[in-house]
Design a protein around this motif. Structure first.
Motif, PDB file in Angstrom:
ATOM      1  N   SER A   1      19.799  50.730  30.706  1.00  0.00           N
ATOM      2  CA  SER A   1      20.772  49.633  30.787  1.00  0.00           C
ATOM      3  C   SER A   1      22.203  50.158  30.728  1.00  0.00           C
ATOM      4  O   SER A   1      23.061  49.732  31.510  1.00  0.00           O
ATOM      5  N   GLY A   2      22.457  51.075  29.803  1.00  0.00           N
ATOM      6  CA  GLY A   2      23.781  51.680  29.733  1.00  0.00           C
ATOM      7  C   GLY A   2      24.117  52.438  31.003  1.00  0.00           C
ATOM      8  O   GLY A   2      25.253  52.416  31.481  1.00  0.00           O
ATOM      9  N   GLY A   3      23.120  53.103  31.577  1.00  0.00           N
ATOM     10  CA  GLY A   3      23.340  53.821  32.825  1.00  0.00           C
ATOM     11  C   GLY A   3      23.634  52.890  33.987  1.00  0.00           C
ATOM     12  O   GLY A   3      24.501  53.171  34.825  1.00  0.00           O
ATOM     13  N   ILE A   4      22.925  51.757  34.062  1.00  0.00           N
ATOM     14  CA  ILE A   4      23.158  50.790  35.146  1.00  0.00           C
ATOM     15  C   ILE A   4      24.552  50.185  35.032  1.00  0.00           C
ATOM     16  O   ILE A   4      25.263  50.042  36.031  1.00  0.00           O
ATOM     17  N   VAL A   5      24.951  49.852  33.804  1.00  0.00           N
ATOM     18  CA  VAL A   5      26.319  49.347  33.599  1.00  0.00           C
ATOM     19  C   VAL A   5      27.323  50.430  33.965  1.00  0.00           C
ATOM     20  O   VAL A   5      28.355  50.153  34.588  1.00  0.00           O
ATOM     21  N   GLY A   6      27.019  51.682  33.619  1.00  0.00           N
ATOM     22  CA  GLY A   6      27.895  52.790  33.970  1.00  0.00           C
ATOM     23  C   GLY A   6      28.032  52.964  35.478  1.00  0.00           C
ATOM     24  O   GLY A   6      29.121  53.233  35.978  1.00  0.00           O
ATOM     25  N   VAL A   7      26.929  52.795  36.208  1.00  0.00           N
ATOM     26  CA  VAL A   7      26.990  52.872  37.675  1.00  0.00           C
ATOM     27  C   VAL A   7      27.908  51.784  38.218  1.00  0.00           C
ATOM     28  O   VAL A   7      28.773  52.038  39.064  1.00  0.00           O
ATOM     29  N   ALA A   8      27.718  50.562  37.724  1.00  0.00           N
ATOM     30  CA  ALA A   8      28.540  49.442  38.207  1.00  0.00           C
ATOM     31  C   ALA A   8      30.019  49.666  37.892  1.00  0.00           C
ATOM     32  O   ALA A   8      30.890  49.451  38.749  1.00  0.00           O
ATOM     33  N   VAL A   9      30.316  50.107  36.681  1.00  0.00           N
ATOM     34  CA  VAL A   9      31.717  50.327  36.282  1.00  0.00           C
ATOM     35  C   VAL A   9      32.331  51.472  37.080  1.00  0.00           C
ATOM     36  O   VAL A   9      33.471  51.365  37.556  1.00  0.00           O
ATOM     37  N   SER A  10      31.577  52.544  37.262  1.00  0.00           N
ATOM     38  CA  SER A  10      32.154  53.683  37.986  1.00  0.00           C
ATOM     39  C   SER A  10      32.340  53.380  39.476  1.00  0.00           C
ATOM     40  O   SER A  10      33.320  53.838  40.076  1.00  0.00           O
ATOM     41  N   ILE A  11      31.447  52.576  40.060  1.00  0.00           N
ATOM     42  CA  ILE A  11      31.651  52.169  41.459  1.00  0.00           C
ATOM     43  C   ILE A  11      32.866  51.247  41.561  1.00  0.00           C
ATOM     44  O   ILE A  11      33.682  51.373  42.484  1.00  0.00           O
ATOM     45  N   ALA A  12      32.997  50.337  40.598  1.00  0.00           N
ATOM     46  CA  ALA A  12      34.173  49.451  40.599  1.00  0.00           C
ATOM     47  C   ALA A  12      35.454  50.257  40.431  1.00  0.00           C
ATOM     48  O   ALA A  12      36.463  49.988  41.106  1.00  0.00           O
ATOM     49  N   ASN A  13      35.447  51.264  39.568  1.00  0.00           N
ATOM     50  CA  ASN A  13      36.626  52.117  39.389  1.00  0.00           C
ATOM     51  C   ASN A  13      36.931  52.924  40.642  1.00  0.00           C
ATOM     52  O   ASN A  13      38.101  53.161  40.968  1.00  0.00           O
ATOM     53  N   PHE A  14      35.895  53.363  41.337  1.00  0.00           N
ATOM     54  CA  PHE A  14      36.098  54.165  42.538  1.00  0.00           C
ATOM     55  C   PHE A  14      36.748  53.356  43.651  1.00  0.00           C
ATOM     56  O   PHE A  14      37.594  53.863  44.377  1.00  0.00           O
ATOM     57  N   PHE A  15      36.358  52.070  43.780  1.00  0.00           N
ATOM     58  CA  PHE A  15      36.879  51.262  44.879  1.00  0.00           C
ATOM     59  C   PHE A  15      38.084  50.397  44.512  1.00  0.00           C
ATOM     60  O   PHE A  15      38.750  49.873  45.388  1.00  0.00           O
ATOM     61  N   SER A  16      38.383  50.237  43.238  1.00  0.00           N
ATOM     62  CA  SER A  16      39.485  49.382  42.814  1.00  0.00           C
ATOM     63  C   SER A  16      40.819  50.129  42.883  1.00  0.00           C
ATOM     64  O   SER A  16      41.012  51.138  42.191  1.00  0.00           O
ATOM     65  N   PRO A  17      41.762  49.609  43.669  1.00  0.00           N
ATOM     66  CA  PRO A  17      43.061  50.295  43.742  1.00  0.00           C
ATOM     67  C   PRO A  17      43.859  50.156  42.441  1.00  0.00           C
ATOM     68  O   PRO A  17      44.772  50.941  42.199  1.00  0.00           O
TER      69      PRO A  17
END
Length: 159
Positions: free
Chosen positions: A56-72
């Motif tokens: 669960s922590g890893g899935i949240v981490g994936v979502a947060v890191s993808i959001a950080n990668f694409f968020s200007p």
């Protein structure tokens, strides 16, 4: 004979107090306790709470890191560090699923997977701290808690 409100019988086709015979689905008959028959053995797999929490922590981490990668607005959009964190959190989810599966019989491989997961959690938490992503750090703390729970969970003996 009645015990705690449930009719007790010694065979399957006796009359109930209402005069009905229980021949049909259990929804149409009152519940009953049958004496003298062996209990059904229910095989329930133990919940793997630690590995599930790690995933669960890893899935949240994936979502947060993808959001950080694409968020200007994040300040780290498109950077190699952000894509590395995406990859490490995907690897963490994979390691958590391996730990949750419980199909590995070798102690050495289980130890390697657990050690790799711990190293991945620590490195991703440090990267999240350096990339100013507090949500990612918290997600890795959740994964770390799951790792510790998994470490101390009981496991069936291989047989």
């Amino acid at each position: 004979m009645m015990t705690s409100g449930l009719p007790v019988t010694n065979n399957r086709n006796q009359l109930f107090p209402s005069g009905l015979v229980c021949w049909t689905i259990a929804f149409t008959c009152p519940p009953r306790i049958v004496l003298g028959e062996p209990m059904a053995v229910v095989s329930v797999k133990a919940a793997k709470i630690g590995a599930s929490l790690l995933c669960s922590g890893g899935i949240v981490g994936v979502a947060v890191s993808i959001a950080n990668f694409f968020s200007p607005d994040s300040g780290i959009a498109g950077t190699p560090g952000a894509i590395l964190v995406v990859a490490s959190t995907v690897i963490l989810v994979a390691l958590g699923l391996i730990m949750r599966g419980g199909t590995i019989r070798s102690r050495a491989v289980r130890g390697f997977v657990a050690a790799a997961a711990l190293l991945d959690i620590a490195a991703t938490a440090v990267a999240g701290y350096l990339l100013d992503s507090q949500t990612l750090v918290v997600a890795m703390l959740v994964s770390l808690a799951g790792w510790f729970i998994h470490l101390f969970e009981s496991r069936p003996t291989p047989g």
